[in-house]
Design a protein around this motif. Sequence first.
Motif, short mmCIF file in Angstrom:
data_model
loop_
_atom_site.label_atom_id
_atom_site.label_comp_id
_atom_site.label_asym_id
_atom_site.label_seq_id
_atom_site.Cartn_x
_atom_site.Cartn_y
_atom_site.Cartn_z
N PRO A 42 0.80 -1.14 0.06
CA PRO A 42 0.07 -0.12 0.03
C PRO A 42 0.91 1.30 -0.04
CG PRO A 42 -0.90 -1.70 1.55
CD PRO A 42 0.41 -2.07 0.93
N ARG A 43 2.03 1.07 0.86
CA ARG A 43 2.87 2.21 0.85
C ARG A 43 3.35 2.74 -0.45
NH1 ARG A 43 2.58 6.57 3.71
NH2 ARG A 43 3.65 6.26 5.63
N GLU A 44 4.04 1.55 -1.25
CA GLU A 44 4.66 1.80 -2.35
C GLU A 44 3.62 2.24 -3.43
OE1 GLU A 44 7.66 -1.83 -1.63
OE2 GLU A 44 5.92 -2.17 -3.06
N ARG A 45 2.37 2.05 -3.33
CA ARG A 45 1.07 2.43 -4.18
C ARG A 45 0.96 3.94 -4.00
NH1 ARG A 45 -3.09 -2.42 -3.84
NH2 ARG A 45 -1.24 -3.42 -3.62
N GLU A 46 1.24 4.34 -2.73
CA GLU A 46 0.99 5.71 -2.63
C GLU A 46 2.43 6.50 -3.18
OE1 GLU A 46 -1.31 6.51 1.86
OE2 GLU A 46 0.97 5.77 1.63
N VAL A 47 3.41 5.80 -3.03
CA VAL A 47 4.51 6.56 -3.53
C VAL A 47 4.68 6.58 -5.19
CG1 VAL A 47 7.17 6.20 -3.68
CG2 VAL A 47 6.12 5.85 -1.53
N LEU A 48 4.19 5.70 -5.88
CA LEU A 48 4.20 5.79 -7.21
C LEU A 48 3.79 6.97 -8.00
CD1 LEU A 48 4.80 4.40 -10.07
CD2 LEU A 48 3.00 2.82 -9.51
N PRO A 49 2.63 7.30 -7.61
CA PRO A 49 2.05 8.44 -8.45
C PRO A 49 2.39 9.72 -8.09
CG PRO A 49 0.42 7.67 -6.84
CD PRO A 49 1.40 6.69 -6.60
N LEU B 268 6.84 15.06 -8.55
CA LEU B 268 7.34 15.74 -7.25
C LEU B 268 8.87 15.40 -6.92
CD1 LEU B 268 4.18 16.01 -6.74
CD2 LEU B 268 4.45 15.49 -4.63
N LEU B 269 9.64 16.37 -6.41
CA LEU B 269 10.85 15.83 -5.70
C LEU B 269 10.81 14.90 -4.55
CD1 LEU B 269 12.37 19.50 -5.79
CD2 LEU B 269 12.65 17.78 -7.44
N ASN B 270 11.93 14.27 -4.44
CA ASN B 270 11.70 13.13 -3.20
C ASN B 270 11.29 13.91 -2.11
OD1 ASN B 270 12.49 11.21 -4.93
ND2 ASN B 270 14.73 11.04 -4.42
N LYS B 271 11.93 14.90 -1.74
CA LYS B 271 11.70 15.83 -0.49
C LYS B 271 10.18 16.16 -0.57
CE LYS B 271 13.72 19.55 -0.29
NZ LYS B 271 14.48 20.78 -0.36
N GLN B 272 9.75 16.64 -1.57
CA GLN B 272 8.33 17.10 -1.52
C GLN B 272 7.36 15.76 -1.24
OE1 GLN B 272 8.27 18.33 -5.60
NE2 GLN B 272 7.84 20.63 -4.60
N ALA B 273 7.80 14.60 -2.10
CA ALA B 273 6.86 13.50 -1.89
C ALA B 273 6.90 13.07 -0.22
CB ALA B 273 7.38 12.32 -2.88
N ALA B 274 8.02 13.02 0.20
CA ALA B 274 8.43 12.45 1.52
C ALA B 274 7.56 13.30 2.43
CB ALA B 274 9.88 12.53 1.70
N LEU C 296 -1.60 2.30 -16.99
CA LEU C 296 -2.69 2.00 -16.02
C LEU C 296 -3.62 3.04 -15.83
CD1 LEU C 296 0.16 0.20 -13.78
CD2 LEU C 296 -1.82 -0.71 -14.76
N ALA C 297 -3.31 4.26 -16.41
CA ALA C 297 -4.33 5.13 -16.03
C ALA C 297 -4.69 5.69 -14.45
CB ALA C 297 -5.61 4.93 -16.74
N LEU C 298 -3.18 5.57 -13.68
CA LEU C 298 -3.07 5.84 -12.39
C LEU C 298 -3.50 7.39 -12.18
CD1 LEU C 298 -0.02 3.93 -11.14
CD2 LEU C 298 -2.55 3.23 -10.97
N PRO C 299 -4.59 7.49 -11.23
CA PRO C 299 -4.68 8.84 -10.87
C PRO C 299 -3.44 9.78 -10.19
CG PRO C 299 -5.73 7.59 -9.18
CD PRO C 299 -5.26 6.72 -10.27
N LEU C 300 -2.90 10.94 -10.87
CA LEU C 300 -1.85 11.45 -10.45
C LEU C 300 -2.08 12.72 -9.56
CD1 LEU C 300 0.16 11.67 -13.65
CD2 LEU C 300 0.23 9.91 -11.98
N PRO C 301 -1.42 13.08 -8.57
CA PRO C 301 -1.63 14.24 -7.55
C PRO C 301 -1.63 15.19 -8.39
CG PRO C 301 0.69 13.38 -7.30
CD PRO C 301 0.01 12.25 -8.42
N LEU C 302 -2.22 16.30 -8.01
CA LEU C 302 -2.53 17.57 -8.58
C LEU C 302 -1.28 18.18 -8.12
CD1 LEU C 302 -6.17 18.42 -7.99
CD2 LEU C 302 -5.25 18.01 -10.13
#
Lengths: 266, 221
Positions: free
Chosen positions: B156-163, B169-175, B211-217
């Motif tokens: 589940p966590r990896e699925r959050e990281v992917l989009p 997003l930069l690593n810092k922002q995503a983190a 996969l048509a994954l929803p991407l973060p805005l």
Amino acid sequence: MRNPPAWLAGVCGSLEVSTDPVHDSQTTASQPPHAMTMRELIASIAHEVNQPLAAIVANADACLSWLGTDQPDLAHVREAAKRIIRDGYRASAVLSSIRALLKTSGPAMSELNLNQVIRDILELMRNELSRYDVVLQIDLCKQLGGVWGNRIQLQQVLINLIKNAIESMSDSVVRPLLVRVSTAIQGELAVVAVEDSGSGFDAVAAEQMFEPFFTTKREGTGVGLSICRSIVEAHGGVLCATRKESPGSVFQFTVPLIHPPISTQN
Amino acid sequence: MSGGGHVTKSAMKPANPMVYIVDDDAGVREALDSLLTSAGMGVVACASTRDYFRAPKPDVPSCLILDVGLPDGGGIELQRQLRTEDHPPIIFLSGASDIPTTVRAIKAGAVDFLTKPCRKADLLAAIETAIAQDCQVRAERAERMRLKHRHSCLTPREREVLPLVVGGLLNKQAAAKLGISETTLQIHRGRVMRKMEADSLAQLVRMASMLALPLPLTKSH
């Protein structure tokens, strides 16, 4: 769409002449009432002839294709050749029924075999019926004698009633979709009935359906049944409609018999 | 007419492309069946759209030859019904082609629109195009299936990281967004790349789009 071939123009002409008296009585109609039916009939004939032609071409191509291999499969070739013959006759049969239509063109009345008139029309409408998955029942009275009438006009009445029957069942989910065409003798009259297994009609429609421009159809003009009634009355008969107990309706018209059978009742 | 369509013997060979014919005229149906069978194709001839839906559909590249003026709704209607599901490319056959119908059919994705009687060369060319198109669609579908499977193997966590990663997003922002440390995010990101079998970020982005994954805005700066 391509222009219809010359021989069809002949059919058009004769039909137009033959329905003129009826047309004259409908002076309020902005368009000749037979125009739509005629166009549909031509489209239907073109389709009926084109289908076997398409099949013949494809079968001949298949023949050549089967023959073109190193070891030709002659059974396939033979089958394809047989189908070419069959489809050739099929196209020819369509043209024969047109010729039958042409033969008695003109507004003149003649002695008609109503059963034969019906059979000719059903042959022309065969494709239309199967297109809508309609099961056709034909029940013609063998003892029915000749009537005095205009073949083309009576055929128009039949086409109209059968098309109405088909269309009345277009929304039906009940199978089979049934159209029954029958003839019978009733005293001095020949009775032709066209029954369907559609939804029937309501009381309002029952009162108005023979009025010009009354229609329940999305693309109907509402002149069909009123024309039919005029034609039948011009023949000395009556056109009426009844609802059936089981879903559906019966449209029937009468035409006086030339030699009515000696009545057993009365 | 028997339900389920009539399958010729050659249709059993899985390697052959399969052509479904839907035409209410038995004569035309038989003729096309013979013609295409002679050309080495598998043929399933159906008298109606109902028969077509009932016919067995082997998993091979295929195409659909549809008569425009079919009963139970017509070919164009069938094309409309099929739009919602995976279906083979369509070639229309018509007695007399009128321009509006042709335009409508082609716009709705038909490969070709042929007039009866049609030339063998035209028909075979149209079928070849349709089959090639179906091969491509099938390849893409198979690829999507593989990707879906890989995606389902992510935690589940990896699925959050992917989009977040493919969203630019930069690593810092995503983190920060997930409330984890940048190092932890990098570990997740590495696992995502490995499990998805992506060699580069660009490839991962392409996979996410398949996969048509929803991407973060992402806010534009």
